[in-house]
Scaffold this motif. Structure first.
Motif, PDB file in Angstrom:
ATOM      1  N   ASP A  41       0.852  -1.185   0.000  1.00  0.00           N
ATOM      2  CA  ASP A  41       0.000   0.000   0.000  1.00  0.00           C
ATOM      3  C   ASP A  41       0.890   1.238   0.000  1.00  0.00           C
ATOM      4  OD1 ASP A  41      -1.891   1.989   0.364  1.00  0.00           O
ATOM      5  OD2 ASP A  41      -2.209   1.529   2.496  1.00  0.00           O
ATOM      6  N   ARG A  42       0.894   1.959  -1.111  1.00  0.00           N
ATOM      7  CA  ARG A  42       1.650   3.206  -1.195  1.00  0.00           C
ATOM      8  C   ARG A  42       0.729   4.422  -1.120  1.00  0.00           C
ATOM      9  NH1 ARG A  42       3.829   1.513  -6.261  1.00  0.00           N
ATOM     10  NH2 ARG A  42       3.665   3.690  -6.849  1.00  0.00           N
ATOM     11  N   SER A  43      -0.533   4.238  -1.459  1.00  0.00           N
ATOM     12  CA  SER A  43      -1.470   5.368  -1.469  1.00  0.00           C
ATOM     13  C   SER A  43      -1.892   5.793  -0.065  1.00  0.00           C
ATOM     14  CB  SER A  43      -2.699   5.019  -2.306  1.00  0.00           C
ATOM     15  OG  SER A  43      -2.324   4.834  -3.648  1.00  0.00           O
ATOM     16  N   GLY A  44      -2.194   4.844   0.798  1.00  0.00           N
ATOM     17  CA  GLY A  44      -2.577   5.174   2.173  1.00  0.00           C
ATOM     18  C   GLY A  44      -1.505   5.978   2.888  1.00  0.00           C
ATOM     19  N   PRO A  45      -0.248   5.510   2.889  1.00  0.00           N
ATOM     20  CA  PRO A  45       0.812   6.295   3.527  1.00  0.00           C
ATOM     21  C   PRO A  45       1.005   7.679   2.894  1.00  0.00           C
ATOM     22  CG  PRO A  45       1.521   4.028   3.293  1.00  0.00           C
ATOM     23  CD  PRO A  45       0.218   4.160   2.534  1.00  0.00           C
ATOM     24  N   LEU A  46       0.807   7.793   1.583  1.00  0.00           N
ATOM     25  CA  LEU A  46       0.919   9.100   0.925  1.00  0.00           C
ATOM     26  C   LEU A  46      -0.167  10.051   1.429  1.00  0.00           C
ATOM     27  CD1 LEU A  46       2.076  11.086  -1.142  1.00  0.00           C
ATOM     28  CD2 LEU A  46       0.625   9.980  -2.874  1.00  0.00           C
ATOM     29  N   ILE A  47      -1.393   9.555   1.544  1.00  0.00           N
ATOM     30  CA  ILE A  47      -2.479  10.387   2.087  1.00  0.00           C
ATOM     31  C   ILE A  47      -2.102  10.862   3.491  1.00  0.00           C
ATOM     32  CG2 ILE A  47      -4.876  10.424   2.880  1.00  0.00           C
ATOM     33  CD1 ILE A  47      -5.454   8.345   0.632  1.00  0.00           C
ATOM     34  N   CYS A  48      -1.636   9.929   4.323  1.00  0.00           N
ATOM     35  CA  CYS A  48      -1.245  10.286   5.693  1.00  0.00           C
ATOM     36  C   CYS A  48      -0.187  11.382   5.688  1.00  0.00           C
ATOM     37  CB  CYS A  48      -0.729   9.061   6.444  1.00  0.00           C
ATOM     38  SG  CYS A  48      -1.997   7.859   6.833  1.00  0.00           S
ATOM     39  N   MET A  61      -5.349   4.180  10.497  1.00  0.00           N
ATOM     40  CA  MET A  61      -4.933   3.823   9.142  1.00  0.00           C
ATOM     41  C   MET A  61      -5.284   2.349   8.988  1.00  0.00           C
ATOM     42  SD  MET A  61      -1.274   4.373   7.357  1.00  0.00           S
ATOM     43  CE  MET A  61      -0.937   3.674   5.755  1.00  0.00           C
ATOM     44  N   ILE A  62      -6.220   2.063   8.093  1.00  0.00           N
ATOM     45  CA  ILE A  62      -6.797   0.727   7.988  1.00  0.00           C
ATOM     46  C   ILE A  62      -6.690   0.216   6.558  1.00  0.00           C
ATOM     47  CG2 ILE A  62      -8.945  -0.607   8.278  1.00  0.00           C
ATOM     48  CD1 ILE A  62      -9.813   1.659  10.276  1.00  0.00           C
ATOM     49  N   LEU A  63      -6.437  -1.077   6.414  1.00  0.00           N
ATOM     50  CA  LEU A  63      -6.388  -1.740   5.115  1.00  0.00           C
ATOM     51  C   LEU A  63      -7.478  -2.808   5.099  1.00  0.00           C
ATOM     52  CD1 LEU A  63      -4.978  -2.329   2.387  1.00  0.00           C
ATOM     53  CD2 LEU A  63      -3.380  -3.771   3.635  1.00  0.00           C
TER      54      LEU A  63
END
Length: 183
Positions: A41-48, A61-63
């Motif tokens: 997951d690269r998009s979730g950390p980018l949003i954060c 932060m959930i997947l």
């Protein structure tokens, strides 16, 4: 609420800092492959990263896999019990048969906020005609704003840059901290 959770730093609360509120945020990545450990997951950390730079506190932060009922339940829990101010989702907004993020989001919604999703698509259309294929929505549940972002990091950045400067004001109105939209 099931799903893979990632550690996040303790929230600073909703204090006014540099003229802006510190909003409580949750980020949810929707991906069968990510949930199964087959894709990073690269998009979730980018949003954060982007929202932290803008002064938001990421509390969750959930997947999750692309399962409509599970997504809806998670959204409702974050809104109703955790009382986050904003939820940003990434993934599950395309045409693939298992892409169900917009449907789950609409089922969790109490009110529509279409201008945000429209603004993101408009900004992305300036970069690629494929932006018209995004089915992401933006809605309100209680005092929580929910925004669906695409799954790719490039599209996440483009979309979030288009709306992030206005979200502080929208959240202030939604949560009752500001009552005026007129300038």
């Amino acid at each position: 609420m099931q799903g893979n959770r990632y550690p996040v730093t303790a929230a600073a609360g909703r204090n006014l800092q540099d003229g802006k509120y510190r909003w409580k945020a949750a980020v949810i990545t929707l991906s069968d492959k990510g949930y199964a450990g087959k894709r990073e997951d690269r998009s979730g950390p980018l949003i954060c990263e982007m929202i932290k730079e803008a002064g938001y506190d990421v509390e969750e932060m959930i997947l999750l896999p692309d399962e409509k009922e599970e997504i809806k339940k998670c959204l409702c829990t974050l809104c109703d019990r955790r009382k986050v101010d904003i939820i940003l989702t990434t993934g599950g907004t395309g045409f693939a048969p298992r892409d169900c993020t917009p449907e789950a989001t609409m089922e969790a919604a109490e009110r529509n906020a279409p201008g945000i999703a429209e603004a993101m698509r408009l900004a992305s259309l300036k970069v690629t005609p494929r932006a018209m294929l995004s089915r992401g929505v933006s809605v309100i549940r209680g005092k929580t704003l929910i925004i669906n972002l695409p799954g790719s990091p490039k599209a996440v950045r483009e979309n979030l840059e288009a709306v992030l400067p206005v979200l502080d004001h929208g959240l202030a109105i939604l949560t009752g901290r500001d009552g005026e939209c007129a300038r």
